[in-house]
Design an enzyme around this catalytic site. Structure first.
Site, short mmCIF file in Angstrom:
data_model
loop_
_atom_site.label_atom_id
_atom_site.label_comp_id
_atom_site.label_asym_id
_atom_site.label_seq_id
_atom_site.Cartn_x
_atom_site.Cartn_y
_atom_site.Cartn_z
N HIS A 157 0.69 -0.92 0.59
CA HIS A 157 -0.20 0.20 0.06
C HIS A 157 1.04 1.45 0.06
CE1 HIS A 157 -3.33 -2.46 0.76
NE2 HIS A 157 -4.21 -2.19 0.69
N LYS A 161 -0.72 4.85 5.18
CA LYS A 161 -0.79 3.65 5.21
C LYS A 161 -0.87 3.18 7.12
CE LYS A 161 -3.42 -0.77 4.85
NZ LYS A 161 -4.95 -0.28 5.14
#
Length: 268
Positions: A157, A161
């Protein structure tokens, strides 16, 4: 039937704006409010202007109680503490609460389950159709292959995140464990460093990568002797999560209290 009135929690964030645009673009529902934390720069602004969809006549507020009392559903991709609060408000208002928040603790999950006695809650670590198909496939493959095939889940990600493994990776891990008829808590390995010794038979490993602007990549590997099966989903547009959340809200209308998943929504 009148359009479903939907509010977005965390309306000023990247995902919040995406959710607002998805509601606006979907027939059968209408943007009916937005909530942000106290002190947020967007407080008082028209929620439609913040999302770039034009004025809708509702201003962003930090009063979640007032918003929940006036809408049919809330979409919530915020933080664990906020989500637990919103679940309680949804229960009091008897409305639909769609939860895409990740990083929830066991205590958070218990609070949400309690709220689902009065609210219609749809909760998933990932709202996309493709990912939920991947979850179903992972369960099937894990059921078909015994522990001679090692399972590793790799996710990547964007750099912003804050939780790991991702909620989607944990969904995939739970699906694999269900296929093997074991508890994920008993077999999950979330980090390896140093002299770890040989891999334990039956473990489900997780690896989390962070960097750049990656929306979300997930691969489930089944590694056997001389062969490997890989199931992969690559997300390049946050809109897939927003559209799934709106679909979940519409599905939940008139459904009655309970805790549901996207598998219920999609009939998987």
């Amino acid at each position: 039937m009148a359009d479903m009135r939907i509010a977005v929690m965390g309306a000023g964030g990247r995902m919040g704006r995406e959710l607002l645009r998805a509601v606006h673009a979907t027939s059968g529902c209408v943007v009916a409010g937005g909530v942000e934390r106290a002190g947020a720069a967007v407080l008082g602004q028209d929620v439609g202007l913040v999302a770039g969809i034009g004025e809708v006549g509702h201003r962003i507020t930090d009063d979640a109680l007032e918003v929940c009392a006036k809408v049919d559903a809330i979409l919530d991709f915020t933080s664990p503490a906020a989500t637990v609060e919103f679940a309680g408000l949804a229960a009091n208002a008897r409305i639909v609460h769609v939860i895409g928040t990740t990083g929830l603790s066991r205590e958070d999950e218990a609070a949400i389950e309690a709220a689902a006695r009065h609210a219609t809650i749809v909760k998933a670590g990932n709202m996309s159709l493709g990912v939920n198909l991947l979850v179903a496939l992972t369960r099937k493959v894990a059921e078909a292959l015994d522990a001679d095939f090692d399972i590793e889940i790799v996710e990547m990600h964007h750099r912003h995140k804050v939780d790991a493994p991702s909620g989607t990776a944990l969904m995939l891990g739970r699906a694999a464990a269900e296929g093997r008829k074991v508890s994920l808590d008993d077999v999950a390995v979330r980090a390896r460093d140093g002299h770890t010794g040989e891999r334990r038979r039956g473990d489900i490993g997780f690896q989390s990568l962070r960097g750049g602007s990656v929306v979300g990549d997930h691969t489930v590997m089944f590694a056997g002797e001389g062969e490997r099966i890989e199931l992969t989903h690559l997300a390049s547009d946050r809109g897939i999560f927003a559209r799934g959340a709106v679909k979940a809200a519409l599905w939940g209308r008139g459904r009655g209290p309970g805790l549901f998943s996207m598998s219920n929504v999609l009939g998987l």
